[in-house]
Design an enzyme around this catalytic site. Structure first.
Site, PDB file in Angstrom:
ATOM      1  N   LEU A 205       9.416 -51.581  76.713  1.00 29.38           N
ATOM      2  CA  LEU A 205       9.757 -52.748  76.015  1.00 29.38           C
ATOM      3  C   LEU A 205      10.947 -53.601  77.071  1.00 29.38           C
ATOM      4  O   LEU A 205      12.081 -52.933  77.099  1.00 29.38           O
ATOM      5  CB  LEU A 205      10.328 -52.830  74.656  1.00 29.38           C
ATOM      6  CG  LEU A 205       9.274 -52.607  73.604  1.00 29.38           C
ATOM      7  CD1 LEU A 205       8.497 -51.339  73.907  1.00 29.38           C
ATOM      8  CD2 LEU A 205       9.978 -52.140  72.220  1.00 29.38           C
ATOM      9  N   GLU A 208      13.324 -60.364  78.195  1.00 23.08           N
ATOM     10  CA  GLU A 208      13.561 -61.204  79.430  1.00 23.08           C
ATOM     11  C   GLU A 208      14.833 -61.489  79.674  1.00 23.08           C
ATOM     12  O   GLU A 208      15.678 -61.375  78.884  1.00 23.08           O
ATOM     13  CB  GLU A 208      13.003 -62.663  78.718  1.00 23.08           C
ATOM     14  CG  GLU A 208      13.268 -63.677  79.767  1.00 23.08           C
ATOM     15  CD  GLU A 208      12.755 -64.965  79.287  1.00 23.08           C
ATOM     16  OE1 GLU A 208      12.116 -65.936  80.004  1.00 23.08           O
ATOM     17  OE2 GLU A 208      12.986 -65.371  78.113  1.00 23.08           O
ATOM     18  N   GLN A 225      15.618 -51.971  86.371  1.00 26.57           N
ATOM     19  CA  GLN A 225      14.801 -51.308  85.238  1.00 26.57           C
ATOM     20  C   GLN A 225      13.463 -51.685  85.075  1.00 26.57           C
ATOM     21  O   GLN A 225      12.762 -51.073  84.817  1.00 26.57           O
ATOM     22  CB  GLN A 225      15.514 -51.513  83.711  1.00 26.57           C
ATOM     23  CG  GLN A 225      16.804 -50.717  83.549  1.00 26.57           C
ATOM     24  CD  GLN A 225      17.131 -50.667  82.148  1.00 26.57           C
ATOM     25  OE1 GLN A 225      16.778 -51.447  81.297  1.00 26.57           O
ATOM     26  NE2 GLN A 225      17.798 -49.474  81.773  1.00 26.57           N
ATOM     27  N   GLU A 251      15.631 -63.592  75.370  1.00 27.66           N
ATOM     28  CA  GLU A 251      16.751 -63.677  76.229  1.00 27.66           C
ATOM     29  C   GLU A 251      18.012 -63.318  75.693  1.00 27.66           C
ATOM     30  O   GLU A 251      18.270 -63.643  74.550  1.00 27.66           O
ATOM     31  CB  GLU A 251      16.841 -64.997  77.067  1.00 27.66           C
ATOM     32  CG  GLU A 251      17.808 -65.107  77.796  1.00 27.66           C
ATOM     33  CD  GLU A 251      17.697 -64.791  79.310  1.00 27.66           C
ATOM     34  OE1 GLU A 251      18.158 -63.878  80.015  1.00 27.66           O
ATOM     35  OE2 GLU A 251      16.470 -64.958  79.949  1.00 27.66           O
ATOM     36  N   GLY A 252      18.969 -62.512  76.301  1.00 27.71           N
ATOM     37  CA  GLY A 252      20.228 -62.198  75.902  1.00 27.71           C
ATOM     38  C   GLY A 252      19.933 -61.128  74.622  1.00 27.71           C
ATOM     39  O   GLY A 252      21.060 -61.465  73.677  1.00 27.71           O
ATOM     40  N   ARG A 253      19.139 -60.286  74.376  1.00 25.20           N
ATOM     41  CA  ARG A 253      19.132 -59.570  73.324  1.00 25.20           C
ATOM     42  C   ARG A 253      18.719 -60.389  72.103  1.00 25.20           C
ATOM     43  O   ARG A 253      19.191 -60.275  71.047  1.00 25.20           O
ATOM     44  CB  ARG A 253      20.258 -58.558  72.825  1.00 25.20           C
ATOM     45  CG  ARG A 253      20.124 -57.223  74.089  1.00 25.20           C
ATOM     46  CD  ARG A 253      21.417 -56.560  73.875  1.00 25.20           C
ATOM     47  NE  ARG A 253      21.203 -55.345  74.708  1.00 25.20           N
ATOM     48  CZ  ARG A 253      20.877 -54.123  73.909  1.00 25.20           C
ATOM     49  NH1 ARG A 253      20.705 -53.925  72.516  1.00 25.20           N
ATOM     50  NH2 ARG A 253      20.802 -53.144  74.894  1.00 25.20           N
ATOM     51  N   ARG A 287      17.012 -58.565  69.023  1.00 23.58           N
ATOM     52  CA  ARG A 287      15.918 -58.428  69.509  1.00 23.58           C
ATOM     53  C   ARG A 287      14.758 -58.423  68.511  1.00 23.58           C
ATOM     54  O   ARG A 287      14.853 -57.706  67.184  1.00 23.58           O
ATOM     55  CB  ARG A 287      15.697 -57.453  70.349  1.00 23.58           C
ATOM     56  CG  ARG A 287      16.106 -57.721  71.690  1.00 23.58           C
ATOM     57  CD  ARG A 287      16.202 -56.607  73.207  1.00 23.58           C
ATOM     58  NE  ARG A 287      17.158 -55.654  72.454  1.00 23.58           N
ATOM     59  CZ  ARG A 287      16.996 -54.198  73.083  1.00 23.58           C
ATOM     60  NH1 ARG A 287      16.551 -54.506  74.309  1.00 23.58           N
ATOM     61  NH2 ARG A 287      18.137 -53.372  72.603  1.00 23.58           N
ATOM     62  N   THR A 308      12.766 -45.370  77.632  1.00 19.22           N
ATOM     63  CA  THR A 308      14.195 -45.934  77.143  1.00 19.22           C
ATOM     64  C   THR A 308      15.147 -44.957  77.241  1.00 19.22           C
ATOM     65  O   THR A 308      14.868 -43.670  77.262  1.00 19.22           O
ATOM     66  CB  THR A 308      13.930 -46.493  75.840  1.00 19.22           C
ATOM     67  OG1 THR A 308      14.906 -47.269  75.179  1.00 19.22           O
ATOM     68  CG2 THR A 308      13.429 -45.488  74.719  1.00 19.22           C
TER      69      THR A 308
END
EC number: 3.5.4.25
Length: 354
Positions: A205, A208, A225, A251-253, A287, A308
């Protein structure tokens, strides 16, 4: 679908700086976004809706425990809030230049459900969570808490298109695009190798990250990653297996690009990534993992090996009905610019980076 569309209209209104009305089971609030509203003569509000984290950060008279940073707090002062004063309170970049604020007092929030929804709508719109209350400005959109729940329902997501997409890591790959009718975000899955029910795929997962994925930012480890995940899946495909990269438009969690860059600015002032988000009045983790589970379901993937370092991600997916048979470590070397970021992930968000 009309409920979901109401949220789309409200988000559009907030980005344009227009007032919205949010209704919950316990009442309604008329809200003007402090960040994006355009200046008009005579716009004042007796009350301002901000987050608990902002209230605590600003050391207001109504300072309260901000265990839930994005929880709403209603404040009022000796004089009504202008648009300029509201923006000054909302933006943490101005904290050092204006250390003395107030005094302010807290008002009870009678329409609490609507206030909570307002904080979530601000996050989804990518704006600072601060609103002037009841300014008298014309209402551009009306939305309810039930509308918000309908908008966030992962079952809205459907597959739009599939196409062969040779990529640098592996020429044998297929891209699958997903979209919900009223949500402009378009998530994609990249299937590496040949999908088969006989072997569990390696799944990553990846949320972005414009700065890391595209611009090569050294402040995070997102770009490396992503590259390492594709390489790992290509190895799996070459050995007869397959992999799935879920590229999530979060974006940005989940706080959006502009707010992520604001967090970067605060990190330059000495705050770690968690504290920076809290000073913005935003959650450090927002998220939408049900979307990822829905994407896997639409692909016919029920059991995975998850790439992960975050055990919580494993637990969350399992709670959503995805069987995670194995957690595969995905640790990469640090650099001088992201060492503190990685330390924060290890020490404050439970990542296994030892």
């Amino acid at each position: 679908m009309s409920e979901s569309r109401n949220v789309a209209k409200a988000l559009d209104a907030l980005r344009h700086g227009w007032a919205i009305r949010v209704t919950g089971a316990d009442g309604a609030l008329d809200l003007l976004p402090a960040e994006t509203a355009f200046a008009q003569p005579g716009i004042y509000a007796a009350r301002l809706l901000i987050s608990a984290a902002r209230a605590a950060t600003l050391k207001l008279a109504n300072q309260r425990d901000a265990a839930v940073p994005e929880a709403p707090v209603m404040i009022h002062g000796a004089e009504p809030f202008s648009l300029g004063s509201a923006r000054n309170l909302a933006d943490p970049a101005k904290d050092l230049g204006s250390p003395l604020r107030g005094p302010f007092k807290a008002d009870p929030i009678e329409a609490h459900d609507a206030a909570v929804a307002a904080m979530e709508l601000a996050r989804l719109a990518g704006i600072l969570p601060a609103f002037l209350i009841s300014t008298g400005v014309e209402i551009a959109a009306e939305v309810s808490t039930a509308d918000l729940a309908a908008f966030k329902d992962p079952l809205n997501l459907t597959i739009q298109v599939r196409a062969r997409l040779p990529v640098h890591a592996c020429e044998h790959a297929e891209i699958v695009a997903f979209r919900a009718r009223d949500d402009l975000r378009e998530h994609v899955a990249l299937v590496i190798g040949t999908q088969t029910s006989e072997r569990e795929p390696v799944v990553r997962l990846h949320s972005e990250c414009l700065t890391g994925d595209i611009l090569g930012s050294l402040k995070c480890d997102c770009g490396p990653q992503l590259d390492a995940a594709l390489a790992r899946m290509a190895e799996e495909a070459n050995a007869g297996g397959w992999g799935v990269l879920l590229y999530l438009r979060q974006e940005g969690r989940g706080i959006g690009l502009i707010n992520k860059l604001r967090a970067y600015e605060l990190q330059d002032q000495g705050f770690d990534t968690v504290d920076a988000n809290e000073r913005l009045g935003l959650p450090s983790e927002a998220r939408d993992f049900p979307v990822a589970a829905r994407m896997l379901d639409l692909l016919g993937v029920r059991s995975i090996r998850l790439l992960t370092n975050n055990p919580q991600k494993v637990a969350t997916l399992q709670a959503l009905g995805v069987e995670v048979t194995e957690r595969l470590a995905h640790q990469l070397p640090a650099n001088p610019h992201n060492q503190r970021y990685l330390d924060t992930k290890r020490d404050r968000t439970g990542h296994l980076l030892r």
